[in-house]
Write a protein that holds these residues in place. Sequence first.
Motif, PDB file in Angstrom:
ATOM      1  N   ARG A   1      15.179 -11.257 -23.562  1.00 15.03           N
ATOM      2  CA  ARG A   1      14.513 -12.033 -22.822  1.00 15.03           C
ATOM      3  C   ARG A   1      13.161 -11.679 -23.105  1.00 15.03           C
ATOM      4  N   VAL A   2      12.275 -12.930 -23.616  1.00 14.11           N
ATOM      5  CA  VAL A   2      10.778 -12.717 -23.804  1.00 14.11           C
ATOM      6  C   VAL A   2       9.774 -13.371 -22.646  1.00 14.11           C
ATOM      7  N   SER A   3       9.089 -12.277 -22.770  1.00 17.22           N
ATOM      8  CA  SER A   3       7.845 -12.699 -21.677  1.00 17.22           C
ATOM      9  C   SER A   3       6.453 -12.617 -22.255  1.00 17.22           C
ATOM     10  N   LEU A   4       5.543 -13.568 -21.999  1.00 14.20           N
ATOM     11  CA  LEU A   4       4.298 -13.846 -22.543  1.00 14.20           C
ATOM     12  C   LEU A   4       3.293 -13.062 -21.592  1.00 14.20           C
ATOM     13  N   LEU A   5       2.543 -12.099 -22.000  1.00  6.67           N
ATOM     14  CA  LEU A   5       1.404 -11.568 -21.092  1.00  6.67           C
ATOM     15  C   LEU A   5       0.125 -11.923 -21.528  1.00  6.67           C
ATOM     16  N   CYS A   6      -0.839 -12.258 -20.835  1.00 12.61           N
ATOM     17  CA  CYS A   6      -1.839 -13.095 -21.495  1.00 12.61           C
ATOM     18  C   CYS A   6      -3.085 -12.511 -20.731  1.00 12.61           C
ATOM     19  N   HIS A   7      -3.916 -11.824 -21.480  1.00  8.56           N
ATOM     20  CA  HIS A   7      -5.346 -11.350 -20.620  1.00  8.56           C
ATOM     21  C   HIS A   7      -6.581 -12.052 -20.966  1.00  8.56           C
ATOM     22  N   SER A   8      -7.240 -12.350 -20.117  1.00 11.84           N
ATOM     23  CA  SER A   8      -8.597 -12.880 -20.051  1.00 11.84           C
ATOM     24  C   SER A   8      -8.612 -14.336 -20.920  1.00 11.84           C
ATOM     25  N   TYR A   9      -9.275 -14.322 -22.174  1.00  8.42           N
ATOM     26  CA  TYR A   9      -9.239 -15.428 -22.907  1.00  8.42           C
ATOM     27  C   TYR A   9      -7.745 -15.730 -23.417  1.00  8.42           C
ATOM     28  N   GLY A  10      -7.319 -14.770 -23.545  1.00  9.56           N
ATOM     29  CA  GLY A  10      -5.718 -14.731 -24.205  1.00  9.56           C
ATOM     30  C   GLY A  10      -5.048 -15.665 -23.331  1.00  9.56           C
ATOM     31  N   SER A  11      -5.435 -15.808 -21.991  1.00 16.17           N
ATOM     32  CA  SER A  11      -4.784 -16.788 -21.152  1.00 16.17           C
ATOM     33  C   SER A  11      -5.051 -17.980 -21.421  1.00 16.17           C
ATOM     34  N   VAL A  12      -6.014 -18.439 -21.970  1.00 14.44           N
ATOM     35  CA  VAL A  12      -6.424 -19.746 -22.536  1.00 14.44           C
ATOM     36  C   VAL A  12      -5.536 -20.129 -23.608  1.00 14.44           C
ATOM     37  N   VAL A  13      -5.280 -19.114 -24.553  1.00 11.74           N
ATOM     38  CA  VAL A  13      -4.349 -19.317 -25.592  1.00 11.74           C
ATOM     39  C   VAL A  13      -2.987 -19.817 -25.179  1.00 11.74           C
ATOM     40  N   CYS A  14      -2.514 -19.033 -24.435  1.00 13.50           N
ATOM     41  CA  CYS A  14      -0.980 -19.165 -23.743  1.00 13.50           C
ATOM     42  C   CYS A  14      -0.797 -20.386 -23.100  1.00 13.50           C
ATOM     43  N   ALA A  15      -1.813 -20.962 -22.342  1.00 11.01           N
ATOM     44  CA  ALA A  15      -1.812 -22.075 -21.596  1.00 11.01           C
ATOM     45  C   ALA A  15      -1.664 -23.393 -22.600  1.00 11.01           C
ATOM     46  N   ARG A  16      -2.085 -22.942 -23.725  1.00 10.44           N
ATOM     47  CA  ARG A  16      -2.215 -24.058 -24.870  1.00 10.44           C
ATOM     48  C   ARG A  16      -1.017 -23.967 -25.918  1.00 10.44           C
ATOM     49  N   THR A  17      -0.078 -22.985 -25.641  1.00  6.81           N
ATOM     50  CA  THR A  17       0.902 -22.502 -26.565  1.00  6.81           C
ATOM     51  C   THR A  17       2.372 -23.397 -25.907  1.00  6.81           C
ATOM     52  N   ALA A  18       2.841 -24.270 -26.793  1.00  7.96           N
ATOM     53  CA  ALA A  18       4.086 -24.769 -26.473  1.00  7.96           C
ATOM     54  C   ALA A  18       5.459 -23.835 -26.880  1.00  7.96           C
ATOM     55  N   THR A  19       5.675 -23.495 -25.420  1.00  7.03           N
ATOM     56  CA  THR A  19       6.803 -22.266 -25.800  1.00  7.03           C
ATOM     57  C   THR A  19       8.258 -22.621 -25.753  1.00  7.03           C
ATOM     58  N   GLY A  20       8.510 -23.985 -25.476  1.00  7.08           N
ATOM     59  CA  GLY A  20       9.963 -24.358 -25.212  1.00  7.08           C
ATOM     60  C   GLY A  20      10.665 -23.399 -24.670  1.00  7.08           C
ATOM     61  N   SER A  21      11.954 -23.217 -24.739  1.00 10.46           N
ATOM     62  CA  SER A  21      12.841 -22.178 -24.091  1.00 10.46           C
ATOM     63  C   SER A  21      12.736 -20.747 -24.472  1.00 10.46           C
TER      64      SER A  21
END
Length: 330
Positions: A213-233
């Motif tokens: 089970r994978v979780s993506l933890l995104c800090h500060s500008y990293g949250s902008v990165v994660c919000a643009r990343t297509a993660t699928g399932s």
Amino acid sequence: MTSSLGRGSGNGVRGGARRGRGGRIGRTLLAALVAAAVVVPVSAAASPRVPAPAPAVLAASASPQEHYAANLANLAAAARMAEEAGRGGRAAKLREMAAAGAEGARFLDFDGRGRGRAVEVFGDLGTADRIAVLVPGSDTTLDTYRRFRDGALSLQRRLAREHPRSAVVAWLGYDTPGTVSTTVLTADRADRAAAELGPFLSRLRGLAAAGARVSLLCHSYGSVVCARTATGSDVADMALFGSPGTGASSAAELPTRARVWAGRGSGDWIGDVPHVRLGGIGFGTDPVDPAFGARIFAAGTAGHSDYLKPGTASLDALARIVLGSEAPRA
């Protein structure tokens, strides 16, 4: 930005007030620039001309252990080249990175050129069924890597106390913007980073234990990165903390099937920066605003750089998200 999301709805989110301020374009831009100016720069020099060998190239079928060995050798070569070029500070930091851990550090990727990139693993990917991928914010480089690593270690130790079969991946896989720069106000770096992070998450599936089970933890500008990343399932949960916004008006707009979380500590200054978007400047809706639609987790009194510090409510909440538990709500 090295900033954080700040207060959750139970910690005094002033969504209505911020939305009212959002229309004041001049104040918004001024606030963003002031916020950048008052943050203590932690990056030192950007080191754009530090020499280093090209990254190691391995076969797609290479095991994590083969990646670790090849990247440690590359890191050692980068340290020697930096020393020979008169960059003793960088060389010392690279040696420190290589020496961590009883058996040496575990890097899935390493590039010592310029500001540098590194993807480090804490824990055993081969046995872990809970994996957190940390995505950092601005001013994270090889020269400031220790603070990023400290947060990853803190999270891994917290996870291991409750669930030994866990691992943390510290993903410095992009050129982060400088806090005091115009790049931190736009999504340009984030768009390029997302094009790297998405394939990495797919690749991680092939390196990790089956069914992890994978979780993506995104800090500060990293949250902008994660919000643009297509993660699928590939990702079960995405947590945004210290976020300046994502560029999206709601969690439903993000290209992910993951549960989306957001949290802000009461000591995080980014809550006072207006969350607006004007053309390509700014990132819009505050992720802890109820209108965004994220699950708000309790982040306690965390300041902008405190979310992963040992003993904090924010660290406990993020650990519970990674473990698949219901995190304390704000």
